[in-house]
Every structure is written in C-alpha cells, then in structure tokens.
Design a protein around this motif. Structure first.
Motif, PDB file in Angstrom:
ATOM      1  N   GLU A   1       1.628   7.140  -5.767  1.00 16.81           N
ATOM      2  CA  GLU A   1       1.886   7.277  -7.205  1.00 16.81           C
ATOM      3  C   GLU A   1       0.700   8.009  -7.837  1.00 16.81           C
ATOM      4  O   GLU A   1      -0.454   7.733  -7.487  1.00 16.81           O
ATOM      5  CB  GLU A   1       2.071   5.892  -7.846  1.00 16.81           C
ATOM      6  CG  GLU A   1       3.386   5.245  -7.445  1.00 16.81           C
ATOM      7  CD  GLU A   1       3.460   3.763  -7.800  1.00 16.81           C
ATOM      8  OE1 GLU A   1       2.496   3.237  -8.408  1.00 16.81           O
ATOM      9  OE2 GLU A   1       4.472   3.148  -7.441  1.00 16.81           O
TER      10      GLU A   1
ATOM     11  N   TRP B   1       0.843  -1.199   0.000  1.00 16.75           N
ATOM     12  CA  TRP B   1       0.000   0.000   0.000  1.00 16.75           C
ATOM     13  C   TRP B   1       0.884   1.257   0.000  1.00 16.75           C
ATOM     14  O   TRP B   1       0.682   2.177  -0.797  1.00 16.75           O
ATOM     15  CB  TRP B   1      -0.903  -0.071   1.239  1.00 16.75           C
ATOM     16  CG  TRP B   1      -1.759   1.113   1.503  1.00 16.75           C
ATOM     17  CD1 TRP B   1      -2.859   1.507   0.808  1.00 16.75           C
ATOM     18  CD2 TRP B   1      -1.610   2.045   2.587  1.00 16.75           C
ATOM     19  NE1 TRP B   1      -3.409   2.629   1.390  1.00 16.75           N
ATOM     20  CE2 TRP B   1      -2.664   2.974   2.476  1.00 16.75           C
ATOM     21  CE3 TRP B   1      -0.710   2.179   3.643  1.00 16.75           C
ATOM     22  CZ2 TRP B   1      -2.838   4.025   3.380  1.00 16.75           C
ATOM     23  CZ3 TRP B   1      -0.873   3.222   4.541  1.00 16.75           C
ATOM     24  CH2 TRP B   1      -1.916   4.130   4.391  1.00 16.75           C
TER      25      TRP B   1
ATOM     26  N   ASN C   1      -6.914   4.224  -5.709  1.00 15.98           N
ATOM     27  CA  ASN C   1      -6.728   3.741  -4.338  1.00 15.98           C
ATOM     28  C   ASN C   1      -8.071   3.430  -3.671  1.00 15.98           C
ATOM     29  O   ASN C   1      -8.782   4.328  -3.233  1.00 15.98           O
ATOM     30  CB  ASN C   1      -5.956   4.806  -3.549  1.00 15.98           C
ATOM     31  CG  ASN C   1      -5.534   4.291  -2.179  1.00 15.98           C
ATOM     32  OD1 ASN C   1      -5.995   3.240  -1.735  1.00 15.98           O
ATOM     33  ND2 ASN C   1      -4.677   5.033  -1.523  1.00 15.98           N
TER      34      ASN C   1
ATOM     35  N   GLY D   1      -1.634  -0.604 -10.752  1.00 13.02           N
ATOM     36  CA  GLY D   1      -2.055   0.698 -10.238  1.00 13.02           C
ATOM     37  C   GLY D   1      -3.426   0.711  -9.576  1.00 13.02           C
ATOM     38  O   GLY D   1      -4.031   1.778  -9.434  1.00 13.02           O
TER      39      GLY D   1
ATOM     40  N   ALA E   1      -2.349  -4.396  -7.831  1.00 11.15           N
ATOM     41  CA  ALA E   1      -1.494  -3.297  -7.360  1.00 11.15           C
ATOM     42  C   ALA E   1      -0.423  -2.965  -8.401  1.00 11.15           C
ATOM     43  O   ALA E   1      -0.110  -1.791  -8.631  1.00 11.15           O
ATOM     44  CB  ALA E   1      -0.863  -3.658  -6.021  1.00 11.15           C
ATOM     45  N   LYS E   2       0.116  -4.010  -9.032  1.00 12.89           N
ATOM     46  CA  LYS E   2       1.161  -3.768 -10.062  1.00 12.89           C
ATOM     47  C   LYS E   2       0.609  -2.952 -11.214  1.00 12.89           C
ATOM     48  O   LYS E   2       1.326  -2.254 -11.908  1.00 12.89           O
ATOM     49  CB  LYS E   2       1.696  -5.103 -10.590  1.00 12.89           C
ATOM     50  CG  LYS E   2       2.620  -5.766  -9.605  1.00 12.89           C
ATOM     51  CD  LYS E   2       3.527  -6.798 -10.291  1.00 12.89           C
ATOM     52  CE  LYS E   2       4.357  -7.523  -9.254  1.00 12.89           C
ATOM     53  NZ  LYS E   2       3.783  -8.795  -8.816  1.00 12.89           N
TER      54      LYS E   2
ATOM     55  N   THR F   1      -2.434   6.008  -9.207  1.00 16.00           N
ATOM     56  CA  THR F   1      -2.994   4.874  -8.458  1.00 16.00           C
ATOM     57  C   THR F   1      -4.486   5.097  -8.202  1.00 16.00           C
ATOM     58  O   THR F   1      -4.910   6.184  -7.807  1.00 16.00           O
ATOM     59  CB  THR F   1      -2.253   4.707  -7.111  1.00 16.00           C
ATOM     60  OG1 THR F   1      -0.907   4.368  -7.397  1.00 16.00           O
ATOM     61  CG2 THR F   1      -2.876   3.609  -6.272  1.00 16.00           C
TER      62      THR F   1
ATOM     63  N   GLU G   1       3.912   1.500  -1.022  1.00 16.67           N
ATOM     64  CA  GLU G   1       4.676   1.601  -2.261  1.00 16.67           C
ATOM     65  C   GLU G   1       3.852   2.288  -3.359  1.00 16.67           C
ATOM     66  O   GLU G   1       4.376   3.068  -4.140  1.00 16.67           O
ATOM     67  CB  GLU G   1       5.076   0.182  -2.706  1.00 16.67           C
ATOM     68  CG  GLU G   1       5.972   0.151  -3.908  1.00 16.67           C
ATOM     69  CD  GLU G   1       6.173  -1.281  -4.424  1.00 16.67           C
ATOM     70  OE1 GLU G   1       6.054  -2.244  -3.633  1.00 16.67           O
ATOM     71  OE2 GLU G   1       6.417  -1.419  -5.641  1.00 16.67           O
ATOM     72  N   HIS G   2       2.544   2.003  -3.389  1.00 15.43           N
ATOM     73  CA  HIS G   2       1.750   2.469  -4.532  1.00 15.43           C
ATOM     74  C   HIS G   2       0.839   3.668  -4.250  1.00 15.43           C
ATOM     75  O   HIS G   2       0.422   4.344  -5.181  1.00 15.43           O
ATOM     76  CB  HIS G   2       0.860   1.320  -5.041  1.00 15.43           C
ATOM     77  CG  HIS G   2       1.651   0.190  -5.612  1.00 15.43           C
ATOM     78  ND1 HIS G   2       2.273   0.260  -6.839  1.00 15.43           N
ATOM     79  CD2 HIS G   2       1.950  -1.033  -5.118  1.00 15.43           C
ATOM     80  CE1 HIS G   2       2.897  -0.876  -7.081  1.00 15.43           C
ATOM     81  NE2 HIS G   2       2.724  -1.674  -6.046  1.00 15.43           N
ATOM     82  N   ARG G   3       0.492   3.891  -2.991  1.00 15.35           N
ATOM     83  CA  ARG G   3      -0.619   4.816  -2.744  1.00 15.35           C
ATOM     84  C   ARG G   3      -0.340   6.253  -3.186  1.00 15.35           C
ATOM     85  O   ARG G   3      -1.262   6.986  -3.535  1.00 15.35           O
ATOM     86  CB  ARG G   3      -1.057   4.788  -1.275  1.00 15.35           C
ATOM     87  CG  ARG G   3      -0.104   5.468  -0.330  1.00 15.35           C
ATOM     88  CD  ARG G   3      -0.460   5.216   1.107  1.00 15.35           C
ATOM     89  NE  ARG G   3       0.497   5.831   1.991  1.00 15.35           N
ATOM     90  CZ  ARG G   3       0.326   6.990   2.594  1.00 15.35           C
ATOM     91  NH1 ARG G   3      -0.781   7.665   2.419  1.00 15.35           N
ATOM     92  NH2 ARG G   3       1.266   7.490   3.377  1.00 15.35           N
TER      93      ARG G   3
ATOM     94  N   GLU H   1      -2.032  -8.358  -5.331  1.00 14.92           N
ATOM     95  CA  GLU H   1      -0.704  -7.918  -5.818  1.00 14.92           C
ATOM     96  C   GLU H   1      -0.745  -7.654  -7.323  1.00 14.92           C
ATOM     97  O   GLU H   1      -0.174  -6.683  -7.808  1.00 14.92           O
ATOM     98  CB  GLU H   1       0.341  -9.007  -5.533  1.00 14.92           C
ATOM     99  CG  GLU H   1       0.904  -8.930  -4.132  1.00 14.92           C
ATOM    100  CD  GLU H   1       1.749 -10.153  -3.769  1.00 14.92           C
ATOM    101  OE1 GLU H   1       2.146 -10.223  -2.598  1.00 14.92           O
ATOM    102  OE2 GLU H   1       1.973 -11.031  -4.643  1.00 14.92           O
TER     103      GLU H   1
ATOM    104  N   LEU I   1      -5.345  -0.352  -6.053  1.00 11.50           N
ATOM    105  CA  LEU I   1      -5.146  -0.847  -4.687  1.00 11.50           C
ATOM    106  C   LEU I   1      -6.477  -1.241  -4.060  1.00 11.50           C
ATOM    107  O   LEU I   1      -7.386  -0.418  -3.933  1.00 11.50           O
ATOM    108  CB  LEU I   1      -4.522   0.253  -3.824  1.00 11.50           C
ATOM    109  CG  LEU I   1      -3.014   0.459  -3.925  1.00 11.50           C
ATOM    110  CD1 LEU I   1      -2.602   1.657  -3.069  1.00 11.50           C
ATOM    111  CD2 LEU I   1      -2.253  -0.790  -3.489  1.00 11.50           C
TER     112      LEU I   1
END
Ligand SMILES: Cc1ncc(COP(=O)(O)O)c(C=O)c1O
Length: 384
Positions: free
Chosen positions: A29, A23, A34, A347, A344-345, A32, A25-27, A341, A349
């Motif tokens: 960007e 979370w 979310n 974009g 998430a990769k 994303t 790592e991506h939130r 996952e 979440l």
C-alpha cells in the motif's frame, strides 16, 4: 507426505508464518510505513549494480564454471579481516558462502550430529531454531538478561550438557541491538573452556556477526574469536550493503581452532552436500568493489537517535541499540500480536516479538525511510 522434520521446522516458525499474511496485505500500500524486516525501502547503494554488471563480462571460459570458495575471495577476506580485527586469518580457513544463512547452515552440517544440542540466546533471529532442527539437532534457547540484553552466562552455563556441540552467539544482536562487551565475551570463553574440559571435547562457538559493520558511533564491536579459540564466525554482505537478495558472505575461523585441517574438509563437504553452498561467480568476482561500499551509516544513526527519542517521549520503553538496524520496543499491550495488528491497520508495519521468541516486545527496522518515520510517529503516539 510431509516429513516429521519439516513439521517441526514449520512449528518453530509458526508466529512468523502467521504474521506474513498481514505483512503481504499492507506492505505494498502506497502509504505504509514498513519497518517489518531488514529489507531496503529505497534504491540500492550507488555502485552496487555497476560492480555486478562489470563482473558479468566473461574473461575466460571458466568465468561461469562451478565456483568453490575462489582463492581471490578467500585471500581478500583473510586480509580484510586480519586488518579489521587485528587477528590472523589463513585464507584456507575462510569458506565463501551465500550470506550468513549459508555459513550457519554449513557450520551446523559440519559440526552437529543428529541428537546433539545447540544452545542459542533468546530473543533471537527467527531462523536459528529452524536451522538447528533442519540439522537434526535440538535447539536450546537461553534468555538474555532482561534489563540490558547482555548474555546471561549463568543460564548459558546451566544449559550446556554432554550433548552440547555448538553454542551460537549473535553480536551485534538481532533483535535487541546489543553488542556484547569484552568482559562478557571473556567470561563466555571461560564458561565454554570449562565445559569443554568437563566433557573432554571442544564445544564450538558460532559467532554470528552479519551486523558487525553496523555499529553506532557510541559503541565498539568485539568478536568472541579474540578470547575463545574454537570460534567460527559467520558474516553476510547483505546487511552493510542492504542487498539481502544477492547472496554472499563467509564462514571463518582463526588458526587457534582445534583440528582446523579436518574442519576445512568438513566445511567443504558440508557446502557441497548442503546443496552447493557457495556464492555465485558474479558475487565472488565483484567482491573487491563491494567491499568498498556501504549504506549511509550516519543517516542510519540519525534515524536511530530521532526514532528512539520520539518513541521514548511518547512513552515507549526501549534502549537505544548499539548496533544492527533494529529497535527493540516493549509492547504496551501484553499481547504483542494484537498491538502489531493495531499499528498495521493504521499503516505501520513492525514485527511482533513472538517471532523472535519474546511476546513482550516488537521490533522496528530502521531500514524504513525518514518519510516513513515521520508518517508513523502520530500512529505510534495514538496507539500507546
Ligand atoms: C542474526 C542474523 N543472522 C543471520 C542472518 C542471515 O543473513 P543473510 O540473509 O544476509 O545471509 C540474519 C538476517 O536477518 C540475521 O539477522
């Protein structure tokens, strides 16, 4: 160095803790989408910040003194609850707390002894287990019905023993969005009355209702407090205002509660001993204005209808929620974490169901914006 209790609590939230790095790592960007938590993804509701700003101006020397449950706050909540629920509430039976979190912690401290059992339903909000363990009690999870997510009362009745002191029910239910119907709540009351009689002491019911104002137009909300006299209700303003970082809520019970005078002092002492579990001065002074505010429920319902129909058309298995701001979706991969996952990769979440005690699903928060939904749809279609 670390206590046994904190080791148990950490283990109870292992899946959530292992999700957080992904979370993080991506939130942040920029692209994303979310939907991981019930956090705001756009600016706060109009009127919130100005209400707080007005409440900062000291009116007397006590403005920033230690605050208990202020008489004005309690009277306001009792009046509001009475009109909303058509049930009588005495201001003395309202404890102002820092959100539902505080209300649940206080109820556990006041009612549960070390070694007692607390029954709750699974899937569930991910912190019940930790909070029950933190009170020194044993959490007993009972699965809800797999088809419609209603309470499984046979299982619940079977889980109650002579050690059961408290049962926690959450309606509207995080994560499934189910609102328990009156017939279920009436039967729940019969199960609890029967068990209380069998063991010679009331089994308390904590009805955790932070989403009770987040109810879609095709559903109606009922509280078990209508049917079961020994019900305490926990509430938070953090959901209807989508301001979970500013803490205010309450714990309340009706005049039908057994031994309510002792409960009042027990809750008061639990608030103090639990680390001053009262909302701040500013939150209590702004309550009158906050009670008039709400996130846009029509927009929330539009997002629900749109997202449910798009995910359904893409082949996902989900029931439209009746309340809350979550969608509870069956994971196409038997391993929900692997599937989350994969999203998430790309974009997107979402929260793995394991964090809520159910590895077969994932949870999507409708607090994401319409643009995020738009952006996520091709990813959801491709992932299935
Ligand atoms: C079922 C449930 N209970 C209690 C809480 C705690 O609410 P708050 O943080 O507003 O106190 C939450 C928050 O997500 C929740 O989902």
């Amino acid at each position: 160095m670390v206590t046994k209790r904190i080791r148990q609590i950490t283990a109870a939230n292992e899946s959530l803790l292992s999700f957080l790095p992904m979370w993080e790592e991506h939130r942040l960007e920029p692209d994303t989408a979310n939907f991981a938590f019930g956090n705001p993804q756009e600016m706060v509701v109009h009127g919130f910040a100005s209400a707080l700003a007005r409440a900062t101006e000291p009116l007397d020397k006590d403005h920033y003194a230690y605050k208990f449950s202020e008489a004005g706050s309690r009277a306001r909540v009792a009046r509001h609850l009475g009109a909303w629920r058509d049930q009588e509430f005495d201001p003395e039976d309202i404890a102002m707390t820092p959100g539902a979190f505080g209300a649940i912690a206080v109820a556990l401290t006041a009612l549960v002894d070390v070694g007692d059992e607390v029954v709750y339903s699974d899937p569930s909000w991910f912190f019940y287990r930790s909070m029950i363990l933190s009170a020194g009690a044993t959490p007993i999870g009972v699965q809800v019905q797999p088809d419609n997510y209603d309470l499984d009362l046979d299982r619940l009745a079977g889980a109650i023993t002579d050690k059961t002191r408290l049962v926690i029910v959450n309606t509207p239910h995080n994560p499934t969005g189910r609102i328990y119907p009156p017939a279920t709540l009436e039967d729940l009351a019969a199960v609890l009355t029967d068990a209380s009689d069998r063991y010679g002491a009331p089994i308390y019911l904590l009805s955790d209702e932070p989403y009770s104002k987040l109810v879609f137009s095709d559903a109606t909300f009922s509280s078990p407090s209508r049917w079961y006299p020994h019900t305490l209700i926990s509430y938070s303003y953090g959901k209807i205002l989508l301001t979970p970082g500013q803490r205010i809520g309450w714990l309340a019970w009706t005049p039908s509660m057994a031994d309510r005078e002792s409960l009042r002092s027990a809750v008061f002492m639990a608030q103090i001993a639990g680390g001053w579990q009262f909302p701040s001065a500013i939150m209590q002074y702004s309550l009158a204005e906050l009670e008039r505010l709400s996130i846009d429920l029509l927009e929330l319902e539009r997002k629900r209808d749109w997202f449910v129909s798009e995910l359904g058309a893409a082949g996902y298995d989900l029931r439209p929620p009746e309340g809350t701001f979550y969608l509870w979706v069956r994971s196409p991969d038997p391993d929900d974490v692997v599937f989350v996952e994969r999203l998430a990769k790309e974009g997107v979440l979402v929260l793995p169901g394991t964090t809520c005690g159910s590895p077969s699903h994932f949870r999507v928060s409708l607090t994401g914006t319409a643009e995020m939904i738009e952006r996520s749809l091709p990813v959801f279609r491709a992932a299935i």
